[in-house]
Each structure stands twice: as structure tokens, then as C-alpha cells.
Design a protein around this motif. Structure first.
Motif, PDB file in Angstrom:
ATOM      1  N   VAL A   1      42.277 -33.880  71.799  1.00 34.59           N
ATOM      2  CA  VAL A   1      41.504 -35.112  71.982  1.00 34.59           C
ATOM      3  C   VAL A   1      40.227 -35.028  71.161  1.00 34.59           C
ATOM      4  CG1 VAL A   1      40.378 -36.637  73.633  1.00 34.59           C
ATOM      5  CG2 VAL A   1      42.431 -35.375  74.313  1.00 34.59           C
ATOM      6  N   ALA A   2      40.043 -35.998  70.271  1.00 32.43           N
ATOM      7  CA  ALA A   2      38.825 -36.102  69.466  1.00 32.43           C
ATOM      8  C   ALA A   2      37.908 -37.150  70.088  1.00 32.43           C
ATOM      9  CB  ALA A   2      39.165 -36.478  68.027  1.00 32.43           C
ATOM     10  N   ILE A   3      36.603 -36.902  70.025  1.00 32.98           N
ATOM     11  CA  ILE A   3      35.620 -37.780  70.671  1.00 32.98           C
ATOM     12  C   ILE A   3      34.484 -38.074  69.697  1.00 32.98           C
ATOM     13  CG2 ILE A   3      33.919 -37.959  72.540  1.00 32.98           C
ATOM     14  CD1 ILE A   3      35.716 -36.078  74.174  1.00 32.98           C
ATOM     15  N   GLY A   4      34.077 -39.327  69.660  1.00 36.83           N
ATOM     16  CA  GLY A   4      32.901 -39.712  68.883  1.00 36.83           C
ATOM     17  C   GLY A   4      32.082 -40.713  69.673  1.00 36.83           C
ATOM     18  N   ASN A   5      30.948 -40.283  70.216  1.00 37.11           N
ATOM     19  CA  ASN A   5      30.067 -41.181  70.952  1.00 37.11           C
ATOM     20  C   ASN A   5      28.883 -41.548  70.064  1.00 37.11           C
ATOM     21  OD1 ASN A   5      29.067 -42.546  73.413  1.00 37.11           O
ATOM     22  ND2 ASN A   5      27.440 -41.020  73.300  1.00 37.11           N
ATOM     23  N   GLU A   6      28.767 -42.812  69.718  1.00 40.20           N
ATOM     24  CA  GLU A   6      27.721 -43.306  68.816  1.00 40.20           C
ATOM     25  C   GLU A   6      27.701 -42.502  67.507  1.00 40.20           C
ATOM     26  OE1 GLU A   6      24.046 -44.941  70.153  1.00 40.20           O
ATOM     27  OE2 GLU A   6      24.535 -44.488  72.250  1.00 40.20           O
ATOM     28  N   VAL A   7      28.858 -42.431  66.876  1.00 39.59           N
ATOM     29  CA  VAL A   7      29.003 -41.754  65.593  1.00 39.59           C
ATOM     30  C   VAL A   7      29.241 -42.752  64.470  1.00 39.59           C
ATOM     31  CG1 VAL A   7      30.511 -40.210  64.269  1.00 39.59           C
ATOM     32  CG2 VAL A   7      29.806 -39.575  66.565  1.00 39.59           C
ATOM     33  N   LEU A   8      30.120 -43.701  64.689  1.00 37.62           N
ATOM     34  CA  LEU A   8      30.489 -44.642  63.637  1.00 37.62           C
ATOM     35  C   LEU A   8      29.310 -45.508  63.212  1.00 37.62           C
ATOM     36  CD1 LEU A   8      33.981 -45.813  64.974  1.00 37.62           C
ATOM     37  CD2 LEU A   8      33.499 -44.065  63.242  1.00 37.62           C
ATOM     38  N   ASP A   9      28.401 -45.812  64.143  1.00 40.43           N
ATOM     39  CA  ASP A   9      27.275 -46.687  63.809  1.00 40.43           C
ATOM     40  C   ASP A   9      26.301 -46.041  62.830  1.00 40.43           C
ATOM     41  OD1 ASP A   9      24.742 -45.588  65.375  1.00 40.43           O
ATOM     42  OD2 ASP A   9      26.430 -45.372  66.716  1.00 40.43           O
ATOM     43  N   ALA A  10      26.323 -44.724  62.720  1.00 40.99           N
ATOM     44  CA  ALA A  10      25.389 -44.022  61.836  1.00 40.99           C
ATOM     45  C   ALA A  10      25.996 -43.704  60.477  1.00 40.99           C
ATOM     46  CB  ALA A  10      24.911 -42.733  62.504  1.00 40.99           C
TER      47      ALA A  10
ATOM     48  N   ALA B   1      33.055 -45.437  57.127  1.00 38.54           N
ATOM     49  CA  ALA B   1      33.624 -45.274  58.474  1.00 38.54           C
ATOM     50  C   ALA B   1      35.134 -45.418  58.431  1.00 38.54           C
ATOM     51  CB  ALA B   1      33.016 -46.294  59.426  1.00 38.54           C
ATOM     52  N   HIS B   2      35.609 -46.376  57.628  1.00 42.02           N
ATOM     53  CA  HIS B   2      37.054 -46.572  57.480  1.00 42.02           C
ATOM     54  C   HIS B   2      37.697 -45.308  56.919  1.00 42.02           C
ATOM     55  CE1 HIS B   2      40.590 -49.271  56.928  1.00 42.02           C
ATOM     56  NE2 HIS B   2      40.900 -48.392  55.989  1.00 42.02           N
ATOM     57  N   GLY B   3      37.079 -44.734  55.884  1.00 42.42           N
ATOM     58  CA  GLY B   3      37.622 -43.512  55.290  1.00 42.42           C
ATOM     59  C   GLY B   3      37.585 -42.338  56.248  1.00 42.42           C
ATOM     60  N   PHE B   4      36.500 -42.227  57.028  1.00 40.95           N
ATOM     61  CA  PHE B   4      36.411 -41.155  58.021  1.00 40.95           C
ATOM     62  C   PHE B   4      37.530 -41.267  59.046  1.00 40.95           C
ATOM     63  CE2 PHE B   4      35.070 -40.393  62.428  1.00 40.95           C
ATOM     64  CZ  PHE B   4      34.916 -39.014  62.405  1.00 40.95           C
ATOM     65  N   LEU B   5      37.767 -42.481  59.536  1.00 40.52           N
ATOM     66  CA  LEU B   5      38.804 -42.675  60.546  1.00 40.52           C
ATOM     67  C   LEU B   5      40.189 -42.385  59.981  1.00 40.52           C
ATOM     68  CD1 LEU B   5      37.342 -45.849  62.243  1.00 40.52           C
ATOM     69  CD2 LEU B   5      37.874 -43.711  63.405  1.00 40.52           C
ATOM     70  N   ARG B   6      40.422 -42.793  58.753  1.00 37.40           N
ATOM     71  CA  ARG B   6      41.714 -42.496  58.144  1.00 37.40           C
ATOM     72  C   ARG B   6      41.891 -40.987  57.963  1.00 37.40           C
ATOM     73  NH1 ARG B   6      44.311 -47.055  54.401  1.00 37.40           N
ATOM     74  NH2 ARG B   6      45.868 -45.387  54.394  1.00 37.40           N
ATOM     75  N   ALA B   7      40.822 -40.305  57.565  1.00 32.26           N
ATOM     76  CA  ALA B   7      40.906 -38.851  57.396  1.00 32.26           C
ATOM     77  C   ALA B   7      41.196 -38.168  58.727  1.00 32.26           C
ATOM     78  CB  ALA B   7      39.602 -38.321  56.794  1.00 32.26           C
ATOM     79  N   LEU B   8      40.520 -38.604  59.798  1.00 28.73           N
ATOM     80  CA  LEU B   8      40.749 -38.010  61.113  1.00 28.73           C
ATOM     81  C   LEU B   8      42.162 -38.310  61.604  1.00 28.73           C
ATOM     82  CD1 LEU B   8      39.949 -36.673  63.788  1.00 28.73           C
ATOM     83  CD2 LEU B   8      38.953 -38.870  64.486  1.00 28.73           C
ATOM     84  N   CYS B   9      42.555 -39.564  61.546  1.00 28.29           N
ATOM     85  CA  CYS B   9      43.865 -39.942  62.081  1.00 28.29           C
ATOM     86  C   CYS B   9      45.007 -39.302  61.304  1.00 28.29           C
ATOM     87  CB  CYS B   9      43.997 -41.458  62.091  1.00 28.29           C
ATOM     88  SG  CYS B   9      42.864 -42.271  63.257  1.00 28.29           S
ATOM     89  N   SER B  10      44.777 -38.998  60.045  1.00 35.97           N
ATOM     90  CA  SER B  10      45.836 -38.390  59.233  1.00 35.97           C
ATOM     91  C   SER B  10      46.088 -36.933  59.599  1.00 35.97           C
ATOM     92  CB  SER B  10      45.490 -38.507  57.751  1.00 35.97           C
ATOM     93  OG  SER B  10      44.360 -37.708  57.427  1.00 35.97           O
ATOM     94  N   ILE B  11      45.148 -36.265  60.280  1.00 36.21           N
ATOM     95  CA  ILE B  11      45.350 -34.850  60.635  1.00 36.21           C
ATOM     96  C   ILE B  11      45.857 -34.681  62.064  1.00 36.21           C
ATOM     97  CG2 ILE B  11      43.550 -34.134  59.019  1.00 36.21           C
ATOM     98  CD1 ILE B  11      41.798 -33.502  61.528  1.00 36.21           C
ATOM     99  N   VAL B  12      45.904 -35.775  62.844  1.00 39.86           N
ATOM    100  CA  VAL B  12      46.327 -35.667  64.249  1.00 39.86           C
ATOM    101  C   VAL B  12      47.849 -35.612  64.326  1.00 39.86           C
ATOM    102  CG1 VAL B  12      46.355 -36.791  66.503  1.00 39.86           C
ATOM    103  CG2 VAL B  12      44.273 -36.866  65.088  1.00 39.86           C
ATOM    104  N   ASP B  13      48.355 -34.541  64.914  1.00 34.93           N
ATOM    105  CA  ASP B  13      49.797 -34.407  65.138  1.00 34.93           C
ATOM    106  C   ASP B  13      50.194 -34.968  66.507  1.00 34.93           C
ATOM    107  OD1 ASP B  13      50.241 -33.039  62.667  1.00 34.93           O
ATOM    108  OD2 ASP B  13      49.447 -31.218  63.571  1.00 34.93           O
ATOM    109  N   ARG B  14      49.411 -34.658  67.508  1.00 34.25           N
ATOM    110  CA  ARG B  14      49.647 -35.172  68.866  1.00 34.25           C
ATOM    111  C   ARG B  14      48.302 -35.218  69.571  1.00 34.25           C
ATOM    112  NH1 ARG B  14      53.693 -35.554  72.808  1.00 34.25           N
ATOM    113  NH2 ARG B  14      55.234 -34.753  71.340  1.00 34.25           N
ATOM    114  N   GLY B  15      47.992 -36.357  70.146  1.00 35.80           N
ATOM    115  CA  GLY B  15      46.733 -36.460  70.867  1.00 35.80           C
ATOM    116  C   GLY B  15      46.103 -37.818  70.704  1.00 35.80           C
ATOM    117  N   ALA B  16      44.790 -37.876  70.906  1.00 38.27           N
ATOM    118  CA  ALA B  16      44.085 -39.151  70.893  1.00 38.27           C
ATOM    119  C   ALA B  16      42.697 -38.980  70.303  1.00 38.27           C
ATOM    120  CB  ALA B  16      43.977 -39.716  72.314  1.00 38.27           C
ATOM    121  N   ALA B  17      42.148 -40.098  69.835  1.00 42.37           N
ATOM    122  CA  ALA B  17      40.775 -40.164  69.354  1.00 42.37           C
ATOM    123  C   ALA B  17      40.066 -41.261  70.127  1.00 42.37           C
ATOM    124  CB  ALA B  17      40.740 -40.450  67.855  1.00 42.37           C
TER     125      ALA B  17
END
Length: 380
Positions: free
Chosen positions: A156-165, A227-243
């Protein structure tokens, strides 16, 4: 603006950063995109807001976040994580962990539930915050600090008030067409300056706006390619789980409204909010609201499922926040009243309850029906 004056040391650091920004502007023909300015103001090595040494959170900082208000925020999130741990490895990955309070509260609650995390990775760009996190989490040996995103991840990946910065690009609609708003220097001061954007690049940026032709002249819009690129990079490495991402923002059709003609760019300095990004660069936070439609698209493009989009209030209430609050007796007013006040701020539509949203993307996992009954994915 009547804002608290900085210390001589802080002012010297801000002046040094301004000189660095000015030098880059001069090297680039007198202009840089606003996204580059925001990147330098926030992340320039040793001088940027997040990479320098100034306090960011709490009474001595510039703003506060939900985990700083009450441990109930992290404890509630831990119950969501526990449900996901039944479907994926017990690993956590947090981006921009603040003071470490959220990690501490999640890990503590997971231990209480008998579902301890196997590992908790933190990707943190701020040296000052990393030091605070290491002190806060000194009793949690499962925590490790990472300099970059791992090559693969299940958990499980977590980002609290990360994308806004994350730095945004600015587009301004003028009679001659859409221009990119950047930063120049005039009369010894940093200022906004508009320039034409290459047509192919402009077309890609405008795709984020639902109806750019309908917006009035003078309209300024933030777009979020980083932010779009960051999310794509994160989602591309997830095999099983959630963000799970918690932040303030809107779906695109609510974000790019004609009446929001000045955009959502906002700065935070000593608990004062204002709209001048050139005030004391390096000493203030600069943020923009999140376009959750674009964020969801980034995850879907990488094979993730859209599990939930809802308000913070709905998410916390459906995840069990009231039951956790009631574990403290209302008769114990010294403990109960501060917690109840914090819960009210987190869930009230007039406070954080509606402005903040929660986006959950997943792969090979699902959320319980009780948590998705307030889903607003149809509004994205």
C-alpha cells in the motif's frame, strides 16, 4: 502583505535562492516556465523550501496537516490498510511523510490490530523533515528511508498532501491564443511573463482542460504534467496493492470553471495564506489544487483500477473514524474534547471535509462495500 518577518539567516538563504533563480533565467534567455521556478523554490538543493532547513509543519512552521491535528486520522487510515493487507504483502510506501506522525500512527494501530507491517519505506526530499521523521520513528525498525521510488512494489502506497506540492505549468488565455505563463526578472524583481508554447506541446497541455475554448480571455489554468508523470511512474511499478492519495482539489469539470479565472495557486507562510509565489522564495510553500480527473487517468493508463474517489469526510466516516473517537469517553473531557474538535475539522464541509478528497487506485485488490458507499468516481 503584513506577514511575519524572517530571521536574518532565513532572509540570507532566500536571497541566495533568488540569485540562483535569476542566474537560471538569464541563462535561458530571460524567461523560465513557472514549473521550473516552482521546482527551484521548493526543491533547489540546500535552499528550496522542502530541501532547506526551515521548519514546515506545526506551530513553528507554515501550515498544518491532518496527521498533525489528531492521531485518529492515521489510525483510521490504518484500518483501511489492514483490509488491504489481507490481499497484498504487508508493505507500506509513503511519499512526503511530513514529521512522521502519520507513519507512527498507522504503524502503532496496525500493531494494536495484530497486523504489523513488514516494512515501511519513506521517500522524502526534505533533509529537515527526514531528520524529524527519524526521531519520531526511532522505535519502528521496519521503517527505511529511500532516495527514490523502488523498481517494483506490492503493498500500500500513501501520499497525504503530496500531489499539491508538485510543480505545475501555467497557461494563460489571451486574445492571441493560449500562452505559457513563466517567470522573468524586471526592475530587479521576479515577475510573471507570458510566452508562446510550441503548438504540439500546447495541444498536449490543453488536453487536461475539459473545454478550453469556452474559457474567457485572461483565464489562468494550472496543468499538472509532473504529478501525472509521478502517478504513472508509481502505478507502473505496482504488482499487487493500492495507492491512497489524500489532497485538496476537484474533478476537472469543477476545477476549470470560468469563475475560477485566476487558478488555484496558493502560498503558505507562517500560517498565513496568500497568492504571491515570489514572496521570499525558499521560505514559503507553494501549492496548487489537484486535478483528480487527471490523477485517475494516470492510474488507469497504467493498468490500475479506480477503487474510490470521495470526500475526506465520507472516507473517514465510512472507514470507522466515529468508532475510534468513541473509544475515548466523552466524560474524559480533557482528552475527548480536543479529539472531537479535530474530527470536526477533518469532516466538516466548512473545514477540510469537502475540500479534501481521497483517491484510491488498486491492482488485484478491492475495497469493502462499506468504504465505497460514498464513491463519487462518476463525477470524475
Amino acid at each position: 502583505m503584513q506577514l511575519p518577518p524572517p530571521s536574518p539567516e532565513a532572509l540570507a538563504a532566500s536571497n541566495a535562492l533568488q540569485e540562483e533563480i535569476t542566474s537560471e533565467i538569464e541563462r535561458n534567455g530571460g524567461w523560465i516556465p513557472f514549473s521550473r521556478y516552482m521546482e527551484l523554490a521548493l526543491y533547489a538543493p540546500g535552499l528550496g523550501y522542502y530541501s532547506g532547513g526551515s521548519a514546515k509543519l506545526g506551530k513553528e512552521g507554515d501550515f498544518t496537516t491532518a496527521p498533525e491535528m489528531t492521531p485518529l486520522f492515521g489510525r483510521t487510515l490504518a484500518h483501511v490498510v489492514a483490509g488491504l493487507f489481507a490481499q497484498c504483502p504487508r508493505r507500506l510506501l509513503e511519499f512526503g511523510a511530513g514529521t512522521g506522525r502519520l507513519a507512527r500512527d498507522i504503524l502503532t494501530e496496525l500493531r494494536q490490530l495484530g497486523i504489523p507491517a513488514e516494512s515501511y519505506g519513506i521517500v522524502e526530499l526534505s533533509g529537515e523533515l527526514r531528520q524529524r521523521q527519524q526521531h519520531m520513528l526511532r522505535d519502528f525498525p521496519e521503517v527505511r528511508w529511500l532516495d527514490s521510488m523502488p523498481d517494483s512494489f506490492s503493498g500500500v502506497a500513501i501520499g497525504n498532501e503530496v500531489l499539491d506540492a508538485m510543480p505545475v505549468r501555467l497557461l494563460a488565455k489571451q486574445p492571441e491564443g493560449w500562452l505559457e505563463r513563466g517567470v522573468a526578472r524586471q526592475h530587479e524583481r521576479l515577475c510573471f511573463s507570458d510566452r508562446a508554447c510550441p503548438p504540439e506541446e500546447l495541444a498536449l497541455l490543453l488536453q487536461q482542460l475539459p473545454e478550453p475554448d469556452a474559457l474567457p480571455f485572461g483565464y489562468v489554468a494550472e496543468v499538472h504534467p509532473l504529478a501525472h508523470g509521478f502517478l504513472r511512474a508509481l502505478c507502473s511499478i505496482v504488482d499487487r496493492g493500492a495507492a491512497i492519495f489524500v489532497d485538496y482539489g476537484f474533478p476537472a469539470h469543477e476545477y476549470y470553471l470560468g469563475q475560477r479565472s485566476a487558478g488555484t495557486l496558493m502560498c503558505h507562510y507562517r500560517h498565513h495564506a496568500h497568492d504571491d509565489p515570489f514572496y521570499l522564495p525558499g521560505l514559503q510553500d507553494i501549492t496548487a489544487h489537484v486535478d483528480f480527473t487527471d490523477a485517475a487517468r494516470a492510474g488507469l493508463a497504467c493498468g490500475m483500477d479506480l477503487l474510490l474517489y470521495t470526500s475526506q469526510a465520507s472516507f473517514l466516516l465510512d472507514a470507522g473514524l466515529p468508532a475510534l473517537l468513541m473509544q475515548t469517553s466523552p466524560e474524559d473531557q480533557m482528552r475527548y474534547l480536543p479529539m472531537a474538535n479535530a474530527v470536526q475539522k477533518l469532516t466538516s464541509p466548512a473545514e477540510m471535509g469537502e475540500l479534501f478528497k481521497v483517491l484510491v487506485l488498486g491492482k488485484n485488490v478491492s475495497l469493502p462495500p462499506a468504504l465505497v458507499r460514498g464513491d463519487r468516481s462518476h463525477r470524475l
